[in-house]
Write a protein that holds these residues in place. Structure first.
Motif, mmCIF file in Angstrom:
data_model
loop_
_atom_site.group_PDB
_atom_site.id
_atom_site.type_symbol
_atom_site.label_atom_id
_atom_site.label_comp_id
_atom_site.label_asym_id
_atom_site.label_seq_id
_atom_site.Cartn_x
_atom_site.Cartn_y
_atom_site.Cartn_z
ATOM 1 N N VAL A 110 5.806 3.898 5.631
ATOM 2 C CA VAL A 110 6.449 3.390 4.420
ATOM 3 C C VAL A 110 6.369 4.430 3.297
ATOM 4 C CG1 VAL A 110 6.248 1.669 2.574
ATOM 5 C CG2 VAL A 110 6.102 0.963 4.961
ATOM 6 N N ALA A 111 5.220 5.083 3.174
ATOM 7 C CA ALA A 111 5.053 6.094 2.128
ATOM 8 C C ALA A 111 6.097 7.198 2.263
ATOM 9 C CB ALA A 111 3.647 6.681 2.184
ATOM 10 N N ARG A 112 6.362 7.624 3.486
ATOM 11 C CA ARG A 112 7.371 8.667 3.700
ATOM 12 C C ARG A 112 8.780 8.144 3.397
ATOM 13 N NH1 ARG A 112 5.096 13.279 2.822
ATOM 14 N NH2 ARG A 112 3.683 14.025 4.460
ATOM 15 N N ILE A 113 9.040 6.894 3.735
ATOM 16 C CA ILE A 113 10.350 6.320 3.426
ATOM 17 C C ILE A 113 10.560 6.273 1.909
ATOM 18 C CG2 ILE A 113 11.652 4.151 3.415
ATOM 19 C CD1 ILE A 113 10.753 3.648 6.230
ATOM 20 N N GLY A 116 3.671 6.505 -1.776
ATOM 21 C CA GLY A 116 4.886 7.317 -1.764
ATOM 22 C C GLY A 116 5.280 7.786 -3.154
ATOM 23 N N ILE A 117 5.151 6.918 -4.134
ATOM 24 C CA ILE A 117 5.470 7.293 -5.517
ATOM 25 C C ILE A 117 4.540 8.408 -5.982
ATOM 26 C CG2 ILE A 117 5.428 6.507 -7.914
ATOM 27 C CD1 ILE A 117 6.303 3.759 -6.916
ATOM 28 N N LEU A 153 0.810 -1.212 0.000
ATOM 29 C CA LEU A 153 0.000 0.000 0.000
ATOM 30 C C LEU A 153 0.851 1.274 0.000
ATOM 31 C CD1 LEU A 153 -2.595 -1.104 2.711
ATOM 32 C CD2 LEU A 153 -2.969 -1.052 0.243
ATOM 33 N N GLY A 154 1.960 1.242 0.722
ATOM 34 C CA GLY A 154 2.761 2.438 0.915
ATOM 35 C C GLY A 154 3.620 2.840 -0.258
ATOM 36 N N VAL A 155 4.111 1.858 -1.025
ATOM 37 C CA VAL A 155 4.965 2.185 -2.172
ATOM 38 C C VAL A 155 4.215 3.009 -3.220
ATOM 39 C CG1 VAL A 155 6.241 1.225 -4.127
ATOM 40 C CG2 VAL A 155 6.584 0.286 -1.840
ATOM 41 N N PRO A 156 3.027 2.586 -3.680
ATOM 42 C CA PRO A 156 2.295 3.430 -4.635
ATOM 43 C C PRO A 156 1.956 4.808 -4.063
ATOM 44 C CG PRO A 156 1.352 1.231 -4.554
ATOM 45 C CD PRO A 156 2.313 1.321 -3.416
#
Length: 233
Positions: A117-120, A48-49, A43-46
Motif C-alpha cells: 500500500v505504501a508503494r501504491i 507512503g506520504i 498503516l500504509g498511507v502515512p
C-alpha cells in the motif's frame, strides 16, 4: 450440449449440498480481505506520504529518513507471503491469541499488504503535477496543507484504483492462507477439493473467487472514473 447438462446439474447439486459452507467461506474471505485492507491503508498511507514528502526536492526533504523508510518497504515487499505467514506466527498468537482461523489471518495479511500500500500511495502522489505543488508553496501553504489539499485530492482516482488492486491481491493471499487453516474459500478448496479429491468443490470456489475479483475491479474502476476530474466535461 448434452454432455454439459450433467456438469451443470452436478454444480447445482453441489451448491445445494455445500450451500452453508460456501456462504460461510465466502463471508470469511470478504471479512479477512476488507479488514486487512482497512488496516493496511491505516498503516500504509502515512508511510507512503512520509516517503514522498521526505524525498529529495520534495516539500520536506530528509535523505536519511527517506532511505530508512524505503528500505523498510523494500524488505517488507521482498518476503514471500507463505514465508511471512509462518514467520509471524508468534506475533499473531500474541495479538489475537491463536494462529488459525480468519481473525488470525488478518495479522500476516496486514503486515504483507502495508508496504505494498505504501508503494501504491507513493506512486499515486508522485504522479501529481509538480506545478500544483509549486503553486501551493507560492501561496504560502504549509506542508500539511499541500499534503491534504493538493497531493491527496489530486491523486484520489489513482489511490482508489490502488485500493481495488490491494483487495484483489489480498483475496489471493487469503486463499493461500487457507492452506494453513486460515479459513475462507481457500481453506474450503484445500479441505474438500484437495484432501478429499472433490474437484467440483475446487471449481466452485474458483468461480466464486473470480466473481468476487471481477466485481471489486468493476467497482474500483467505476468509482475512480466518477471522481476523476479529467473525465468531467
Amino acid at each position: 450440449m448434452t454432455e454439459s447438462i450433467p456438469f451443470f446439474q452436478g454444480i447445482i447439486n453441489l451448491l445445494a449440498e455445500f450451500k452453508d459452507l460456501l456462504l460461510i467461506a465466502t463471508w470469511q474471505t470478504l471479512y479477512i480481505t476488507f479488514i486487512s485492507t482497512f488496516l493496511a491503508y491505516l498503516l500504509g498511507v502515512p508511510l507512503g506520504i512520509w516517503v514522498v514528502v521526505t524525498a529529495p526536492n520534495s516539500i520536506a526533504p530528509n535523505r536519511t529518513v527517506n532511505e530508512i523508510l524505503g528500505g523498510i518497504i523494500n524488505i517488507g515487499r521482498s518476503i514471500p507471503f507463505i514465508i511471512l505467514l509462518v514467520a509471524v506466527l508468534p506475533f499473531t498468537r500474541w495479538i489475537v491469541g491463536t494462529t488459525i482461523g480468519p481473525t488470525a489471518t488478518i495479522v500476516p495479511l496486514t503486515i504483507a499488504a502495508t508496504p505494498f500500500v505504501a508503494r501504491i500511495i507513493e506512486q499515486s502522489l508522485v504522479e501529481v503535477d509538480s506545478g500544483l505543488i509549486e503553486m501551493g508553496e507560492a501561496m504560502g501553504a504549509t506542508s500539511w496543507q499541500i499534503i491534504f489539499k493538493v497531493l491527496l485530492p489530486e491523486s484520489l482516482p489513482s489511490i482508489i484504483r490502488g485500493v481495488s488492486i490491494t483487495i484483489i491481491n489480498l483475496i489471493g493471499y487469503s486463499a493461500m492462507a487457507g492452506a494453513v487453516g486460515g479459513g475462507g474459500l481457500g481453506d474450503l478448496a484445500i479441505r474438500y477439493g484437495y484432501y478429499r479429491y472433490q474437484s467440483d468443490v475446487m471449481i466452485v470456489t474458483i468461480i466464486l473467487l473470480v466473481i468476487i475479483v471481477e466485481l471489486i475491479q468493476l467497482i474500483g474502476n467505476y468509482s475512480a472514473k466518477r471522481i476523476d476530474k479529467r473525465n468531467i466535461r
